[in-house]
Structure formats: structure tokens, C-alpha cells
Design a protein around this motif. Structure first.
Motif, mmCIF file in Angstrom:
data_model
loop_
_atom_site.group_PDB
_atom_site.id
_atom_site.type_symbol
_atom_site.label_atom_id
_atom_site.label_comp_id
_atom_site.label_asym_id
_atom_site.label_seq_id
_atom_site.Cartn_x
_atom_site.Cartn_y
_atom_site.Cartn_z
ATOM 1 N N LYS A 297 0.782 -1.080 0.008
ATOM 2 C CA LYS A 297 0.068 0.111 -0.046
ATOM 3 C C LYS A 297 0.864 1.254 0.048
ATOM 4 N N GLY A 298 2.017 1.325 -0.650
ATOM 5 C CA GLY A 298 2.916 2.114 -0.821
ATOM 6 C C GLY A 298 2.689 3.116 -1.971
ATOM 7 N N THR A 299 3.480 4.097 -2.251
ATOM 8 C CA THR A 299 3.371 4.780 -3.436
ATOM 9 C C THR A 299 3.502 3.778 -4.965
ATOM 10 N N VAL A 300 2.648 4.010 -5.681
ATOM 11 C CA VAL A 300 3.043 3.196 -6.920
ATOM 12 C C VAL A 300 3.310 4.289 -8.084
ATOM 13 N N TRP A 301 4.353 4.043 -8.670
ATOM 14 C CA TRP A 301 4.841 4.987 -9.791
ATOM 15 C C TRP A 301 4.865 4.271 -11.102
ATOM 16 N N ARG A 302 4.362 4.707 -12.337
ATOM 17 C CA ARG A 302 4.403 4.079 -13.379
ATOM 18 C C ARG A 302 5.472 4.713 -14.453
ATOM 19 N N LEU A 303 6.313 3.791 -14.939
ATOM 20 C CA LEU A 303 7.542 4.302 -15.598
ATOM 21 C C LEU A 303 7.320 3.618 -17.047
ATOM 22 N N ALA A 304 8.044 4.480 -17.966
ATOM 23 C CA ALA A 304 8.052 4.056 -19.472
ATOM 24 C C ALA A 304 9.383 4.443 -19.941
ATOM 25 N N THR A 305 9.426 4.019 -21.096
ATOM 26 C CA THR A 305 10.493 4.396 -21.799
ATOM 27 C C THR A 305 10.055 4.668 -23.438
ATOM 28 N N LEU A 306 10.503 5.550 -23.920
ATOM 29 C CA LEU A 306 10.489 5.950 -25.375
ATOM 30 C C LEU A 306 11.478 6.423 -26.259
ATOM 31 N N ASN A 307 11.685 5.828 -27.393
ATOM 32 C CA ASN A 307 12.847 6.315 -28.271
ATOM 33 C C ASN A 307 12.056 7.437 -29.254
ATOM 34 N N VAL A 308 12.269 8.721 -29.078
ATOM 35 C CA VAL A 308 11.430 9.774 -29.779
ATOM 36 C C VAL A 308 11.995 9.985 -31.062
ATOM 37 N N GLY A 309 13.115 9.823 -31.367
ATOM 38 C CA GLY A 309 13.785 10.073 -32.785
ATOM 39 C C GLY A 309 14.256 11.733 -32.632
ATOM 40 N N SER A 310 13.437 12.372 -32.232
ATOM 41 C CA SER A 310 13.791 13.838 -31.734
ATOM 42 C C SER A 310 12.591 14.672 -31.117
ATOM 43 N N MET A 311 12.910 15.450 -30.112
ATOM 44 C CA MET A 311 11.961 15.930 -29.274
ATOM 45 C C MET A 311 11.509 17.151 -29.915
ATOM 46 N N THR A 312 12.058 17.551 -30.850
ATOM 47 C CA THR A 312 11.647 18.959 -31.757
ATOM 48 C C THR A 312 10.270 18.658 -31.863
ATOM 49 N N GLY A 313 9.368 19.787 -31.527
ATOM 50 C CA GLY A 313 7.755 19.408 -31.694
ATOM 51 C C GLY A 313 6.858 18.343 -31.089
ATOM 52 N N ARG A 314 7.381 17.532 -30.319
ATOM 53 C CA ARG A 314 6.862 16.341 -29.598
ATOM 54 C C ARG A 314 6.469 16.655 -28.039
ATOM 55 N N GLY A 315 6.833 17.682 -27.649
ATOM 56 C CA GLY A 315 6.625 17.866 -26.228
ATOM 57 C C GLY A 315 5.138 17.636 -25.861
ATOM 58 N N ARG A 316 4.223 18.272 -26.498
ATOM 59 C CA ARG A 316 2.721 18.287 -26.130
ATOM 60 C C ARG A 316 2.405 16.747 -26.415
ATOM 61 N N GLU A 317 2.627 16.092 -27.500
ATOM 62 C CA GLU A 317 2.292 14.869 -27.825
ATOM 63 C C GLU A 317 2.736 13.961 -26.818
ATOM 64 N N ILE A 318 3.872 13.883 -26.411
ATOM 65 C CA ILE A 318 4.185 13.007 -25.153
ATOM 66 C C ILE A 318 3.543 13.270 -23.828
ATOM 67 N N VAL A 319 3.268 14.620 -23.596
ATOM 68 C CA VAL A 319 2.502 15.286 -22.419
ATOM 69 C C VAL A 319 1.231 14.348 -22.479
ATOM 70 N N ASP A 320 0.450 14.352 -23.690
ATOM 71 C CA ASP A 320 -0.787 13.812 -23.620
ATOM 72 C C ASP A 320 -0.910 12.178 -23.568
ATOM 73 N N PHE A 321 0.187 11.660 -23.983
ATOM 74 C CA PHE A 321 0.499 10.185 -23.830
ATOM 75 C C PHE A 321 0.549 9.957 -22.473
ATOM 76 N N MET A 322 1.204 10.816 -21.653
ATOM 77 C CA MET A 322 1.585 10.347 -20.487
ATOM 78 C C MET A 322 0.386 10.477 -19.522
#
Length: 137
Positions: free
Chosen positions: A55-80
Motif C-alpha cells: 500500500k505504498g506509493t505506486v509510480w508508472r514508468l515508461a521508456t520511449l525512443n522519440v527520434g527527436s524531441m523537436t515538436g513532440r513535447g505536447r504529444e508526449i504529455v498527452d500520452f503520459m
């Protein structure tokens, strides 16, 4: 040798060649054999017990190979937000420097990279976690 007899009832059809006994008892409404269904129920019960114990803290982790972060910030935030991810590690950001950038909706990216054409890694934290970051080196 004389006692062994060869049956002349053999068929060449692949459907009739299967002589494997299959259990047809169905007790659930999903048309799965009873044994398979109980195994699935047992694993879900074990999972629930583990969740009750921790019953402790639960964190969800993920990894992603983005290819380039340019222009993908909002898309990744929506995904998260959709997947309820707290921490995401990103590869191939292709950004130069070692900085932090606010992505929006309480997510912050800490990244480092030496070349704009390749490499670069980063970690994105939600607002509950990045407020606890003291320093990045």
C-alpha cells in the motif's frame, strides 16, 4: 506380431487425424475450458493480494525512443496523461546541452546531449516528482 492388427479405419483428413482429447466442460460463459479459466482467476487474485500488501506509493514508468524531441513535447504529455505515467525516459532527443524544460500540464523534461544530429537522453517527470528535484548534474 499376429496379435497386432492395423486398423483400416484411418482417414487422410487433417481434421480427423487429431486424436488429442480435449476437455469440453465449460462452466463459465466465456467458452473457455474450466481449467484455463481457473488459472486466470488465480493469477488475478494473486495480483490483488500483492496490491493490498504494497500500500505504498505506486509510480508508472515508461521508456520511449522519440527520434527527436523537436515538436513532440505536447504529444508526449498527452500520452503520459492518457497512460497515467509518472516517469518517462526518452532517448534520441537530439537536443544539445544539459537543461530542463517545462512541457506543460505539470510535466518537466530534464535532458542532456552533446550533438544535435544524434544521441541525447532525457527524463520526464510529473509535477509531484519534479518538485522534489534538488539539482541536476
Amino acid at each position: 506380431m499376429a496379435d497386432q492388427r492395423i486398423s483400416d479405419r484411418g482417414k487422410a483428413s487433417p481434421v480427423s487425424d487429431a486424436q488429442v482429447y480435449r476437455r469440453t466442460l465449460v462452466r463459465n460463459g466465456l467458452r473457455l475450458p474450466y481449467q484455463e479459466r481457473t488459472a486466470k482467476e488465480d493469477s488475478s487474485k494473486k495480483r490483488k493480494r500483492k496490491e493490498e500488501k504494497s500500500k505504498g506509493t505506486v509510480w508508472r514508468l515508461a521508456t520511449l525512443n522519440v527520434g527527436s524531441m523537436t515538436g513532440r513535447g505536447r504529444e508526449i504529455v498527452d500520452f503520459m496523461e492518457k497512460r497515467k505515467i509518472n516517469i518517462m525516459c526518452v532517448q534520441e532527443t537530439k537536443w544539445k546541452g544539459a537543461k530542463a524544460k517545462e512541457l506543460g500540464n505539470g510535466f518537466k523534461l530534464f535532458y542532456t546531449g552533446t550533438d544535435r544530429r544524434r544521441n541525447g537522453v532525457g527524463i520526464i517527470l510529473d509535477d509531484n516528482l519534479y518538485k522534489g528535484v534538488l539539482s541536476v548534474k
